[in-house]
Design a protein around this motif. Structure first.
Motif: not given
Length: 336
Positions: A8, A10, A12-13, A302, A305-306, A325-326, A329, A333
């Motif tokens: 993850f 990326r 911050q979701p 995680r 979540a995946q 999807t977001e 994430h 997070a």
């Protein structure tokens, strides 16, 4: 990190894409909620409104709306059903706060502190009843079966958690079974019913159920990590509640399993309620950090979540799929 987990790394979701996707539908859902929490008994809307207006994320009803968008459903049946999902969730929160003796809920005084335990339990019963009214009004036996079964599983999960409380020997397997029941079951049902009202294929219905279930497990894992995370930005509850209540959550299970004899004795005493003051909680946080139990709890989150993200990969790319999807994430997070 296991091979099947996408890092993850990326920005911050946030829940913003999900909020934008479901904004119009949530207005309709909120209208239903406000209408159906009314009663000639003034205490009922006062107490229900205290929690419902308390600033929760409303993620569960949003899952019903997002799932409907994902499968292209353009009707309105899902609005009442999403409200039913929120009523089920709210009822369980009211009952939980009584069972746990909670003083805070979403950063505010818990309903049981303001209104007392008897009123809180009875209003929870009222909301459950309203949820079942909404289900039967929909007219689908399939929907009724899914949501009523989820309600029963949630209750079983809460009883299972109660019997595991202050039981130091609770295993990771049993813990995952408990959160799969008390949290993930409603996430799964909320997602699945959107496919039912849209009359989707069995494959698409299973995909949405799998998405919700895995997201729910990830969400609860992070909730349990936050209770011991000294860097969490916002708690929305008393930090250390799980510790004081002797709940066997994954951070504790991992730290206990990895500890030396002295540390294991500390955990046994703490879980039994013999070590529960502020300095004991600080020691619990230190041991959890020492044995990387928070990191590993979030890592497991995680993974789930995946799995949620993978479950909806059978659907074409769309704003709905991107928002869901977001949300997965974000579930991992978040710090609150």
């Amino acid at each position: 990190m296991t091979a099947d987990v996408v890092p993850f790394t990326r920005k911050q979701p946030t829940l913003d894409p999900m909020l934008a996707l479901t904004a119009s539908g949530m207005n309709a859902v909120n209208t239903v909620i406000l209408e159906r929490m009314q009663s000639d008994i003034p205490l009922i809307p006062r107490l229900a409104g205290h929690l419902i207006a308390g600033g929760g994320k409303r993620l569960r009803p949003m899952l019903t709306l997002a799932g409907a968008a994902l499968v292209g459903y353009e009707g309105t049946r899902h609005h009442k059903l999403a409200a039913a999902v929120e009523f089920i969730h709210t009822a369980t929160l009211l009952h939980d706060d009584v069972v746990d003796g909670s003083e805070l809920r979403r950063g505010k005084a818990a309903a049981n502190i303001i209104f007392g335990n008897p009123a809180t339990v009875l209003v929870g019963d009222f909301l459950f009843s309203r949820a079942f009214e909404l289900m039967t009004e929909d007219g689908s036996l399939r929907v009724l079966k899914i949501l009523s079964h989820a309600s029963a599983v949630i209750a079983e999960g809460e009883v299972s958690q109660l019997t595991a409380q202050r039981q130091i020997e609770t295993s990771e397997e049993r813990y995952l079974h408990i959160i799969g029941a008390k949290t993930a079951a409603l996430f799964a049902a909320a997602s699945q019913i959107s496919a039912v009202v849209a009359e989707c294929s069995d494959e698409h219905e299973r995909a949405l159920e799998d998405y919700g279930r895995n997201l729910g497990v990830a969400f609860q894992l992070v909730d349990d990590a936050i209770d011991y995370d000294s860097s969490a930005a916002e708690m929305g509850k008393d930090q250390g509640d799980d510790f004081r209540e002797g709940k066997m959550t994954l951070p504790v299970i991992l730290a206990h399993a990895r500890g030396n004899e002295e540390e294991r004795k500390f955990w046994k005493d703490a879980v039994m309620g013999h070590r529960s003051d502020a300095s004991d909680f600080d020691e619990a946080v230190r041991l959890i950090e020492k044995h990387h139990a928070l990191e590993d709890t979030r890592e497991k989150a995680r993974h789930f979540a995946q799995r949620a993200i993978d479950a909806i990969s059978i659907f074409p790319d769309s704003k709905a799929r991107a928002a869901m999807t977001e949300a997965a994430h974000f579930a991992v997070a978040r710090g609150y």
